[in-house]
Design a protein around this motif. Structure first.
Motif, PDB file in Angstrom:
ATOM      1  N   TRP A  66       0.851  -1.123   0.030  1.00 20.87           N
ATOM      2  CA  TRP A  66       0.007  -0.009  -0.056  1.00 20.87           C
ATOM      3  C   TRP A  66       1.027   1.232  -0.160  1.00 20.87           C
ATOM      4  N   SER A  67       0.532   2.355  -0.722  1.00 17.74           N
ATOM      5  CA  SER A  67       1.234   3.485  -0.722  1.00 17.74           C
ATOM      6  C   SER A  67       0.365   4.346   0.230  1.00 17.74           C
ATOM      7  N   ILE A  68       0.708   5.732   0.585  1.00 22.35           N
ATOM      8  CA  ILE A  68       0.091   6.765   1.038  1.00 22.35           C
ATOM      9  C   ILE A  68      -1.178   6.979   0.337  1.00 22.35           C
ATOM     10  N   GLY A  69      -2.041   7.108   0.832  1.00 20.88           N
ATOM     11  CA  GLY A  69      -3.566   7.709   0.003  1.00 20.88           C
ATOM     12  C   GLY A  69      -4.164   6.665  -0.520  1.00 20.88           C
ATOM     13  N   ASP A  70      -3.597   5.242  -0.638  1.00 21.80           N
ATOM     14  CA  ASP A  70      -4.500   4.213  -1.166  1.00 21.80           C
ATOM     15  C   ASP A  70      -5.698   3.724  -0.185  1.00 21.80           C
ATOM     16  N   THR A  71      -5.586   4.036   1.098  1.00 21.83           N
ATOM     17  CA  THR A  71      -6.544   3.535   2.065  1.00 21.83           C
ATOM     18  C   THR A  71      -7.191   4.674   2.809  1.00 21.83           C
ATOM     19  N   ASP A  72      -7.219   5.837   1.877  1.00 18.38           N
ATOM     20  CA  ASP A  72      -7.703   7.014   2.637  1.00 18.38           C
ATOM     21  C   ASP A  72      -9.307   7.136   2.901  1.00 18.38           C
ATOM     22  N   ASN A  73     -10.033   6.115   1.976  1.00 20.64           N
ATOM     23  CA  ASN A  73     -11.627   6.456   2.012  1.00 20.64           C
ATOM     24  C   ASN A  73     -12.111   4.981   2.531  1.00 20.64           C
ATOM     25  N   ASP A  74     -12.929   5.101   3.558  1.00 17.60           N
ATOM     26  CA  ASP A  74     -13.532   4.034   3.976  1.00 17.60           C
ATOM     27  C   ASP A  74     -14.678   3.336   2.863  1.00 17.60           C
ATOM     28  N   GLY A  75     -14.645   1.985   3.106  1.00 18.56           N
ATOM     29  CA  GLY A  75     -15.631   1.188   2.263  1.00 18.56           C
ATOM     30  C   GLY A  75     -14.968  -0.327   1.951  1.00 18.56           C
ATOM     31  N   GLU A  76     -15.781  -0.743   1.143  1.00 17.57           N
ATOM     32  CA  GLU A  76     -15.627  -2.415   0.898  1.00 17.57           C
ATOM     33  C   GLU A  76     -15.211  -2.277  -0.604  1.00 17.57           C
ATOM     34  N   TYR A  77     -14.120  -2.976  -0.871  1.00 15.16           N
ATOM     35  CA  TYR A  77     -13.542  -3.103  -2.054  1.00 15.16           C
ATOM     36  C   TYR A  77     -13.306  -4.426  -2.752  1.00 15.16           C
ATOM     37  N   LEU A  78     -13.141  -4.476  -3.910  1.00 11.49           N
ATOM     38  CA  LEU A  78     -12.729  -5.870  -4.718  1.00 11.49           C
ATOM     39  C   LEU A  78     -11.650  -5.601  -5.396  1.00 11.49           C
ATOM     40  N   ALA A  79     -10.613  -6.661  -5.432  1.00 15.87           N
ATOM     41  CA  ALA A  79      -9.085  -6.544  -5.859  1.00 15.87           C
ATOM     42  C   ALA A  79      -8.931  -7.912  -6.597  1.00 15.87           C
ATOM     43  N   ASP A  80      -7.984  -7.778  -7.456  1.00 22.14           N
ATOM     44  CA  ASP A  80      -7.231  -8.830  -8.063  1.00 22.14           C
ATOM     45  C   ASP A  80      -5.978  -8.708  -8.528  1.00 22.14           C
ATOM     46  N   LYS A 102     -11.618  -4.359   3.060  1.00 22.41           N
ATOM     47  CA  LYS A 102     -12.707  -3.583   4.052  1.00 22.41           C
ATOM     48  C   LYS A 102     -11.669  -2.394   4.700  1.00 22.41           C
ATOM     49  N   ILE A 103     -12.029  -1.190   4.440  1.00 19.32           N
ATOM     50  CA  ILE A 103     -11.663  -0.258   4.918  1.00 19.32           C
ATOM     51  C   ILE A 103     -12.278   0.578   5.800  1.00 19.32           C
ATOM     52  N   GLY A 104     -11.989   0.531   7.111  1.00 28.93           N
ATOM     53  CA  GLY A 104     -12.712   1.122   8.111  1.00 28.93           C
ATOM     54  C   GLY A 104     -12.449   2.281   8.627  1.00 28.93           C
ATOM     55  N   PRO A 105     -13.331   3.233   9.513  1.00 30.84           N
ATOM     56  CA  PRO A 105     -12.897   4.399  10.188  1.00 30.84           C
ATOM     57  C   PRO A 105     -11.527   4.208  11.094  1.00 30.84           C
ATOM     58  N   SER A 106     -10.926   5.192  11.133  1.00 34.80           N
ATOM     59  CA  SER A 106     -10.025   5.463  12.340  1.00 34.80           C
ATOM     60  C   SER A 106     -10.473   6.330  13.181  1.00 34.80           C
TER      61      SER A 106
END
Length: 107
Positions: A66-80, A102-106
């Protein structure tokens, strides 16, 4: 990843990296291959991340750091991961379904 295969992070986290173990087909080689990590919101839309991944040839693992900024937004995501081999053939991992993030709030 948790028991149902979802990587759970908090907003702003850049660790742990996302690693996906792959089964290598007989005769398949990683020599000259490259990997792209792709992530989009679970409801569709454009890729939020479409960046190079890392191929670990010893452990048959695909990884995205992960890079800075990649996980700045809460939500559920799909990846491959989309791997392009030296002969320009392509294979997507996982081949069935997606990697869930899944990215949750901090605080």
């Amino acid at each position: 990843m948790n028991d149902n295969g979802t990587l759970i992070l908090k907003r702003g986290d850049t660790s742990p990296s996302l690693a996906w173990q792959v089964d290598v087909a007989p005769g398949q080689t990683w020599v000259g291959a490259n990997a792209k990590f792709r992530l989009r919101h679970k409801n569709g839309g454009q890729f939020l991340i479409d960046e190079d991944g890392v191929i670990d040839t010893q452990n048959n693992t695909l990884t995205y750091n992960w890079s800075i900024g990649d996980t700045d937004n809460d939500g559920e995501y799909l990846a491959d991961f989309q791997v392009t081999f030296a002969d320009q053939s392509k294979e997507t991992f996982p081949s069935d379904g997606f990697i869930r993030v899944k990215i949750g709030p901090s605080l």
